[in-house]
Design a protein around this motif. Structure first.
Motif, short mmCIF file in Angstrom:
data_model
loop_
_atom_site.label_atom_id
_atom_site.label_comp_id
_atom_site.label_asym_id
_atom_site.label_seq_id
_atom_site.Cartn_x
_atom_site.Cartn_y
_atom_site.Cartn_z
N ILE A 44 0.62 -1.20 0.13
CA ILE A 44 -0.02 0.00 -0.16
C ILE A 44 0.81 1.29 -0.12
O ILE A 44 2.08 1.10 0.28
CB ILE A 44 -0.96 0.08 1.25
N VAL A 45 0.35 2.39 -0.39
CA VAL A 45 1.19 3.54 -0.56
C VAL A 45 0.46 4.70 0.16
O VAL A 45 -0.67 4.50 0.75
CB VAL A 45 0.96 4.11 -2.00
N PRO A 46 1.29 5.59 0.51
CA PRO A 46 0.64 6.86 1.59
C PRO A 46 -0.64 7.46 1.00
O PRO A 46 -0.86 7.35 -0.37
CB PRO A 46 1.76 7.63 1.40
N GLY A 47 -1.67 7.41 1.79
CA GLY A 47 -2.91 8.10 1.27
C GLY A 47 -3.75 7.94 2.56
O GLY A 47 -3.58 7.91 3.71
N GLU A 48 -5.15 7.95 2.11
CA GLU A 48 -6.34 7.91 2.97
C GLU A 48 -6.71 6.50 3.05
O GLU A 48 -7.04 6.02 2.16
CB GLU A 48 -7.00 8.87 2.62
N LEU A 49 -6.86 6.17 4.42
CA LEU A 49 -7.77 4.70 4.83
C LEU A 49 -8.84 5.12 5.25
O LEU A 49 -9.04 6.00 6.29
CB LEU A 49 -6.73 3.90 5.51
N SER A 50 -10.13 4.54 4.89
CA SER A 50 -11.33 4.70 5.44
C SER A 50 -11.90 3.46 5.86
O SER A 50 -11.44 2.43 5.39
CB SER A 50 -12.14 5.59 4.63
N GLU A 65 3.43 4.32 3.86
CA GLU A 65 3.43 3.08 3.10
C GLU A 65 3.72 1.82 3.84
O GLU A 65 3.93 1.84 5.13
CB GLU A 65 4.81 3.23 2.08
N GLY A 66 3.30 0.77 3.48
CA GLY A 66 3.28 -0.38 4.02
C GLY A 66 2.79 -1.70 3.03
O GLY A 66 2.93 -1.69 2.19
N PHE A 67 2.24 -2.64 4.05
CA PHE A 67 1.75 -3.66 3.20
C PHE A 67 0.35 -4.17 3.93
O PHE A 67 0.26 -3.82 5.09
CB PHE A 67 2.46 -4.80 3.62
N ALA A 82 0.33 6.19 10.82
CA ALA A 82 -1.32 6.24 10.86
C ALA A 82 -1.46 7.06 11.86
O ALA A 82 -1.29 7.01 12.94
CB ALA A 82 -1.53 4.74 11.17
N LEU A 83 -2.23 8.00 11.36
CA LEU A 83 -2.82 9.22 12.02
C LEU A 83 -4.24 9.61 11.81
O LEU A 83 -4.67 9.64 10.64
CB LEU A 83 -2.12 10.50 11.79
N LEU A 122 3.80 12.81 0.00
CA LEU A 122 2.62 12.00 -0.02
C LEU A 122 2.03 11.65 1.18
O LEU A 122 0.63 12.11 1.26
CB LEU A 122 2.92 10.78 -0.88
N LYS A 123 2.70 11.54 2.10
CA LYS A 123 2.41 11.45 3.68
C LYS A 123 1.61 12.68 4.13
O LYS A 123 0.47 12.53 4.71
CB LYS A 123 3.47 11.04 4.66
#
Length: 145
Positions: A44-50, A65-67, A82-83, A122-123
């Motif tokens: 996964i790339v930096p962005g918004e998680l909902s 970023e991560g998996f 994660a914020l 990106l973050k």
């Protein structure tokens, strides 16, 4: 149907909830995940998680970023950041974006420095998007490098 969402950062388990749906920024685009999803491990790339909890309430986080590991009954996410909205300091993020954009624009960075600066940008953009979501102002556009 619900499933378990677990979010882990270098600080430890940031989130462990029963949810109905998760949307996250995958390397090939946005991914929507529901219960009984086919097993998958991907970047996964930096962005918004909902994510949507039982009852329909939606929550948002800015992630780095991560998996992600997806099974039929759970989603495990390992990211470097994660914020939640309340953890984001808008002024500091805006300053970080301005510094990163200025550094990229000068074209004096080596390949590794450029990649790190772009990742930080990106973050920061993800943080600003999450922070401004409540106010409906959105995040400013990213200046192309």
């Amino acid at each position: 149907m619900s499933f378990t969402l677990q979010l882990v950062t270098p600080e430890g388990v940031t989130l462990s909830e029963e949810v109905e749906q998760v949307t996250l920024p995958g390397i090939d685009g946005e991914m929507g995940i529901y219960a009984n999803h086919e097993p998958l491990i991907t970047q996964i790339v930096p962005g918004e998680l909902s994510y949507t909890k039982n009852g329909g309430k939606k929550f948002y986080l800015a992630i780095g970023e991560g998996f992600v590991k997806i099974t039929a009954k759970d989603v495990s996410i390992l990211v470097d950041m994660a914020l939640r909205e309340e953890e984001i300091e808008e002024k500091k993020v805006e300053e970080a974006i301005a510094r990163a954009q200025a550094a990229i624009k000068q074209k004096l960075l080596g390949e590794e420095e450029l990649a790190a600066t772009q990742a930080m940008l990106l973050k920061s953009m993800a943080q600003l998007k999450v922070k401004r979501r409540r106010h409906g102002t959105g995040a400013p556009p990213i200046t192309p490098s």
